[in-house]
Enzyme design. Sequence first.
Site, PDB file in Angstrom:
ATOM      1  N   SER A 126       6.911  -8.967  -7.703  1.00 15.26           N
ATOM      2  CA  SER A 126       7.967  -8.778  -8.339  1.00 15.26           C
ATOM      3  C   SER A 126       9.476  -8.960  -7.828  1.00 15.26           C
ATOM      4  CB  SER A 126       8.124  -7.290  -9.681  1.00 15.26           C
ATOM      5  OG  SER A 126       8.680  -6.655  -9.871  1.00 15.26           O
ATOM      6  N   TYR A 151       4.975   1.928  -8.551  1.00 22.03           N
ATOM      7  CA  TYR A 151       4.922   0.330  -8.537  1.00 22.03           C
ATOM      8  C   TYR A 151       4.501  -0.211  -7.599  1.00 22.03           C
ATOM      9  CZ  TYR A 151       5.606  -4.065 -11.351  1.00 22.03           C
ATOM     10  OH  TYR A 151       5.250  -5.524 -11.363  1.00 22.03           O
ATOM     11  N   LYS A 155       3.444  -3.277  -5.034  1.00 15.89           N
ATOM     12  CA  LYS A 155       4.167  -4.902  -4.453  1.00 15.89           C
ATOM     13  C   LYS A 155       4.967  -5.726  -4.245  1.00 15.89           C
ATOM     14  CE  LYS A 155       3.458  -6.815  -8.770  1.00 15.89           C
ATOM     15  NZ  LYS A 155       2.003  -7.592  -8.861  1.00 15.89           N
TER      16      LYS A 155
END
Length: 341
Positions: A126, A151, A155
């Site tokens: 992302s 989050y 990644k």
Amino acid sequence: MNKILVTGGCGYIGSHTLVDLIQNGFDVISIDNNSRSNPYILLGVEKITGKKIKNYNVDLCSFDDTQAVFQENNDIIGVIHFAAYKAVGESVENPLLYFENNINSLINVLKCCELFNVVNFVFSSSCTVYGNPDECPVTENTKIKPAESPYGYTKQMGEEIIKQTVNSNKINSILLRYFNPVGAHPSIEIGEIPIGKPANLVPAITQTAIGKLPQMQVFGNDYPTRDGSCVRDYIHVSDIAHAHTLALHYLIDKKNISNADVFNLGTGNGYTVLEVIAAFEKINQVALNYKISARRIGDVVGIYANNEKAKNALGWNPIFNLEEMMSTAWNWELKLKEWAI
Ligand code: WQD
């Protein structure tokens, strides 16, 4: 011999990728425990492609259960790994849930790829890995800054785990950094099914427009941008899906330069929140009930992609414009209402 395992195949991007893979001649299976997805989405995939999808309802945090799927499908030639929790706000509230789920599942899948000699691995990353970039458009070489949420850290950590462990004598991988996936498949048979109150902009827009939400908030209009609201690179989910098919071909044809080549998946265009709302209202002839509210913690001011590397190396060209993103998103919301979801 062209079976691809898609983890998170019942998810938003996963289901759209199943469609694209099938339409490009791949055989597919899915692993998805439906903790954050709806298995009925596979009926839509079947309606579009005519193919019934085998989904293994397995928790990827269980190595034994994951291994059993690879054992049963020893003709897998590639894995696309989508399965992960992805709600930024939830990750702030419950970081250990995110580190446990997103990292353990990745490690188990990588271990199985090594064990069963699956040599092609595509990772769902992302743009959040860039944090708050100093300049735009960002390239794949733009400095990686501290993530804005747990989050985002999962990644960044996921990318590092892959880079450090994928042995190019055995596995080659591609890291795809999505910008902001939005919209629905043009057939309107599949789309995003948010669980609970939507955190992301476009589902918040469509749910407000259809009356599921009374009003939506624009999180800040005092940023240093064209109109004061944040800038993002919105990209149609079907364009994102097709990039995965091209990434697999790139690996299968051994065109990769390293054992973990990185690609930005964005249109290269940045739009503000208010511009997205205006585009939605115009193309769908719908007035949106929104109000300007305080900034949202963790938001970056603006980010959009330089996508030249994916265009040149993968032969990827995003085809959907902002109006088509907004019209497919709205038509999908109307379909969900018809189905009373
Ligand atoms: C976009 C803009 C909000 C909701 C996240 C993840 C990213 C990716 C996409 C997985 C921001 C504003 C939003 C609302 C608003 N996920 N907004 N009102 O935060 O850019 O990215 O989702 O791959 O990894 O980080 O997306 O859609 O939440 O927000 O004003 O009700 O819309 O402030 O400026 P984001 P988003």
